[in-house]
Design an enzyme around this catalytic site. Structure first.
Site, PDB file in Angstrom:
ATOM      1  N   SER A   8       0.843  -1.195   0.000  1.00 29.14           N
ATOM      2  CA  SER A   8       0.000   0.000   0.000  1.00 29.14           C
ATOM      3  C   SER A   8       0.877   1.243   0.000  1.00 29.14           C
ATOM      4  O   SER A   8       1.690   1.437   0.913  1.00 29.14           O
ATOM      5  CB  SER A   8      -0.902   0.012   1.238  1.00 29.14           C
ATOM      6  OG  SER A   8      -1.531   1.281   1.374  1.00 29.14           O
ATOM      7  N   HIS A  33      -1.282  -1.342  -4.194  1.00 29.33           N
ATOM      8  CA  HIS A  33      -2.565  -1.021  -3.567  1.00 29.33           C
ATOM      9  C   HIS A  33      -2.633   0.483  -3.312  1.00 29.33           C
ATOM     10  O   HIS A  33      -1.758   1.050  -2.645  1.00 29.33           O
ATOM     11  CB  HIS A  33      -2.699  -1.789  -2.253  1.00 29.33           C
ATOM     12  CG  HIS A  33      -4.068  -1.723  -1.666  1.00 29.33           C
ATOM     13  ND1 HIS A  33      -5.116  -2.499  -2.127  1.00 29.33           N
ATOM     14  CD2 HIS A  33      -4.574  -0.967  -0.644  1.00 29.33           C
ATOM     15  CE1 HIS A  33      -6.201  -2.239  -1.403  1.00 29.33           C
ATOM     16  NE2 HIS A  33      -5.900  -1.313  -0.520  1.00 29.33           N
ATOM     17  N   ASP A  35      -4.846   3.356  -1.749  1.00 35.06           N
ATOM     18  CA  ASP A  35      -5.949   3.686  -0.853  1.00 35.06           C
ATOM     19  C   ASP A  35      -6.419   5.121  -1.081  1.00 35.06           C
ATOM     20  O   ASP A  35      -5.686   6.072  -0.806  1.00 35.06           O
ATOM     21  CB  ASP A  35      -5.506   3.536   0.607  1.00 35.06           C
ATOM     22  CG  ASP A  35      -5.329   2.082   1.007  1.00 35.06           C
ATOM     23  OD1 ASP A  35      -6.296   1.319   0.859  1.00 35.06           O
ATOM     24  OD2 ASP A  35      -4.230   1.719   1.468  1.00 35.06           O
ATOM     25  N   MET A  37      -8.987   7.901   0.054  1.00 34.63           N
ATOM     26  CA  MET A  37      -9.851   8.231   1.192  1.00 34.63           C
ATOM     27  C   MET A  37     -10.364   9.659   1.052  1.00 34.63           C
ATOM     28  O   MET A  37      -9.607  10.563   0.685  1.00 34.63           O
ATOM     29  CB  MET A  37      -9.074   8.062   2.499  1.00 34.63           C
ATOM     30  CG  MET A  37      -8.570   6.646   2.698  1.00 34.63           C
ATOM     31  SD  MET A  37      -7.746   6.382   4.285  1.00 34.63           S
ATOM     32  CE  MET A  37      -6.205   7.259   3.997  1.00 34.63           C
ATOM     33  N   HIS A  66      -8.408   1.159  -4.246  1.00 32.95           N
ATOM     34  CA  HIS A  66      -9.382   0.896  -3.181  1.00 32.95           C
ATOM     35  C   HIS A  66     -10.070   2.208  -2.812  1.00 32.95           C
ATOM     36  O   HIS A  66      -9.472   3.087  -2.198  1.00 32.95           O
ATOM     37  CB  HIS A  66      -8.623   0.301  -1.979  1.00 32.95           C
ATOM     38  CG  HIS A  66      -9.465   0.023  -0.788  1.00 32.95           C
ATOM     39  ND1 HIS A  66      -8.916  -0.242   0.450  1.00 32.95           N
ATOM     40  CD2 HIS A  66     -10.810  -0.031  -0.618  1.00 32.95           C
ATOM     41  CE1 HIS A  66      -9.890  -0.452   1.327  1.00 32.95           C
ATOM     42  NE2 HIS A  66     -11.042  -0.316   0.698  1.00 32.95           N
ATOM     43  N   MET A  68     -12.264   4.269  -0.706  1.00 36.31           N
ATOM     44  CA  MET A  68     -12.933   4.431   0.590  1.00 36.31           C
ATOM     45  C   MET A  68     -13.625   5.784   0.576  1.00 36.31           C
ATOM     46  O   MET A  68     -13.125   6.778   1.110  1.00 36.31           O
ATOM     47  CB  MET A  68     -11.909   4.316   1.725  1.00 36.31           C
ATOM     48  CG  MET A  68     -11.359   2.919   1.876  1.00 36.31           C
ATOM     49  SD  MET A  68     -10.086   2.787   3.151  1.00 36.31           S
ATOM     50  CE  MET A  68      -8.631   3.163   2.159  1.00 36.31           C
ATOM     51  N   MET A 137     -11.540  -6.154   5.140  1.00 38.80           N
ATOM     52  CA  MET A 137     -10.779  -5.255   5.997  1.00 38.80           C
ATOM     53  C   MET A 137     -10.548  -5.935   7.344  1.00 38.80           C
ATOM     54  O   MET A 137     -11.499  -6.386   7.985  1.00 38.80           O
ATOM     55  CB  MET A 137     -11.526  -3.932   6.187  1.00 38.80           C
ATOM     56  CG  MET A 137     -11.689  -3.100   4.931  1.00 38.80           C
ATOM     57  SD  MET A 137     -10.104  -2.602   4.201  1.00 38.80           S
ATOM     58  CE  MET A 137      -9.342  -1.682   5.557  1.00 38.80           C
ATOM     59  N   GLY A 142      -9.228   3.759   7.362  1.00 38.44           N
ATOM     60  CA  GLY A 142      -9.007   5.183   7.563  1.00 38.44           C
ATOM     61  C   GLY A 142      -7.586   5.540   7.932  1.00 38.44           C
ATOM     62  O   GLY A 142      -7.139   6.653   7.672  1.00 38.44           O
ATOM     63  N   PHE A 143      -6.852   4.601   8.519  1.00 34.65           N
ATOM     64  CA  PHE A 143      -5.483   4.884   8.955  1.00 34.65           C
ATOM     65  C   PHE A 143      -4.597   3.665   8.738  1.00 34.65           C
ATOM     66  O   PHE A 143      -5.044   2.524   8.890  1.00 34.65           O
ATOM     67  CB  PHE A 143      -5.446   5.257  10.446  1.00 34.65           C
ATOM     68  CG  PHE A 143      -6.241   6.473  10.790  1.00 34.65           C
ATOM     69  CD1 PHE A 143      -5.702   7.744  10.651  1.00 34.65           C
ATOM     70  CD2 PHE A 143      -7.544   6.351  11.259  1.00 34.65           C
ATOM     71  CE1 PHE A 143      -6.448   8.872  10.964  1.00 34.65           C
ATOM     72  CE2 PHE A 143      -8.295   7.468  11.575  1.00 34.65           C
ATOM     73  CZ  PHE A 143      -7.745   8.740  11.426  1.00 34.65           C
ATOM     74  N   GLY A 145      -1.111   1.406   9.800  1.00 37.17           N
ATOM     75  CA  GLY A 145      -0.404   1.077  11.034  1.00 37.17           C
ATOM     76  C   GLY A 145      -1.244   0.491  12.152  1.00 37.17           C
ATOM     77  O   GLY A 145      -0.773   0.388  13.287  1.00 37.17           O
ATOM     78  N   ASP A 175      -6.717  -6.698   4.076  1.00 38.67           N
ATOM     79  CA  ASP A 175      -6.035  -5.411   4.235  1.00 38.67           C
ATOM     80  C   ASP A 175      -6.142  -4.944   5.685  1.00 38.67           C
ATOM     81  O   ASP A 175      -7.241  -4.752   6.196  1.00 38.67           O
ATOM     82  CB  ASP A 175      -6.688  -4.380   3.303  1.00 38.67           C
ATOM     83  CG  ASP A 175      -6.021  -3.015   3.361  1.00 38.67           C
ATOM     84  OD1 ASP A 175      -5.030  -2.853   4.093  1.00 38.67           O
ATOM     85  OD2 ASP A 175      -6.514  -2.106   2.667  1.00 38.67           O
ATOM     86  N   GLY A 176      -4.978  -4.775   6.328  1.00 37.00           N
ATOM     87  CA  GLY A 176      -4.966  -4.195   7.666  1.00 37.00           C
ATOM     88  C   GLY A 176      -4.166  -4.994   8.668  1.00 37.00           C
ATOM     89  O   GLY A 176      -4.533  -6.108   9.025  1.00 37.00           O
ATOM     90  N   GLY A 177      -3.034  -4.434   9.089  1.00 39.91           N
ATOM     91  CA  GLY A 177      -2.249  -5.070  10.137  1.00 39.91           C
ATOM     92  C   GLY A 177      -1.516  -6.323   9.720  1.00 39.91           C
ATOM     93  O   GLY A 177      -1.114  -7.127  10.573  1.00 39.91           O
ATOM     94  N   GLY A 197       1.301  -2.378   4.166  1.00 41.42           N
ATOM     95  CA  GLY A 197       1.777  -1.006   4.101  1.00 41.42           C
ATOM     96  C   GLY A 197       2.928  -0.781   5.045  1.00 41.42           C
ATOM     97  O   GLY A 197       4.096  -0.783   4.655  1.00 41.42           O
ATOM     98  N   SER A 198       2.620  -0.612   6.322  1.00 40.38           N
ATOM     99  CA  SER A 198       3.647  -0.349   7.330  1.00 40.38           C
ATOM    100  C   SER A 198       4.690  -1.450   7.381  1.00 40.38           C
ATOM    101  O   SER A 198       5.887  -1.189   7.532  1.00 40.38           O
ATOM    102  CB  SER A 198       2.999  -0.190   8.715  1.00 40.38           C
ATOM    103  OG  SER A 198       2.082   0.876   8.715  1.00 40.38           O
TER     104      SER A 198
END
Length: 219
Positions: A8, A33, A35, A37, A66, A68, A137, A142-143, A145, A175-177, A197-198
């Protein structure tokens, strides 16, 4: 089991996005990816079609956009023109989900639907066979990390079963963490495309991190 990694760019250095695309090429990322927003649907803002158009010439890696947003269909055409290869729409904001998915298919690009952590899989009942991908998700959007929500492992497994029953060709993206600590569990639950991402950018060495994530997720 082979998985795909979709870094991402939300976690990338925005001052040198062109260079970041070349780095992802060297790292053999499967997707990029993106994002998007709007500050309304999610409590943050990122970028629009112009950024996608600007970075498109730097790489041939498919763009996974993506959206959002509260009103994604108002912008779909602009993102397609800018170079999107696949567009993901959130089921939560679309009263006519089937029509929206059909529109993407008519444009000749990948059609995907995203579900937030608390959104039930049943909303996919009558569109799943038309989808190329479902994005689950594993954090609230929205954020970047955020930490992976453990309960999403069961949701991934349930979606895999649902896809098999309905004989859909949709792949499962999460997607996420996503990190080295959980990517193998997530893949074993049924996901084949992982957004990172992170975990890719915070190491300072995206190229080797992409390889490590692929190896850990595929073992």
């Amino acid at each position: 089991m082979v998985i795909q990694i979709a870094p991402s760019i939300l976690s990338a250095d925005f001052s040198k996005l062109g260079e970041e695309m070349l780095t992802l090429e060297k790292g053999k990322a499967d997707w990029i990816h993106i994002d998007v927003m709007d500050g309304h649907y999610v409590p943050n803002m990122s970028f629009g079609p112009m950024i996608v158009k600007t970075i498109r010439p730097f790489t041939k890696i498919p763009f996974d956009v993506h959206l959002m947003m509260d009103n994604p269909m108002d912008f779909v055409d602009e993102f397609i023109k800018a170079g999107a290869d696949s567009i993901t729409l959130h089921a939560e904001v679309l009263p006519h989900l089937h029509r929206s998915v059909a529109y993407l298919k008519d444009q000749g690009i990948g059609a995907a639907v995203a579900l937030n952590p608390s959104t039930p899989l049943q909303v996919l009942d009558y569109v799943l066979q038309d989808l190329d991908m479902v994005l689950l998700m594993s954090v609230n959007p929205g954020f970047g990390g955020q930490k992976f929500i453990p309960g999403m492992l069961q949701k991934i497994s349930s979606l895999k079963e649902m896809i098999e029953i309905k004989k859909s060709k949709a792949i499962i993206q999460v997607d996420g963490g996503i990190s080295m600590e959980n990517i193998n569990q997530v893949a074993k639950a049924g996901a084949t495309c992982l957004v990172a991402g992170s975990s890719v950018y915070n190491t300072g060495d995206p190229i080797s991190m992409i390889a490590k994530l692929k190896e850990e997720g595929s073992r």
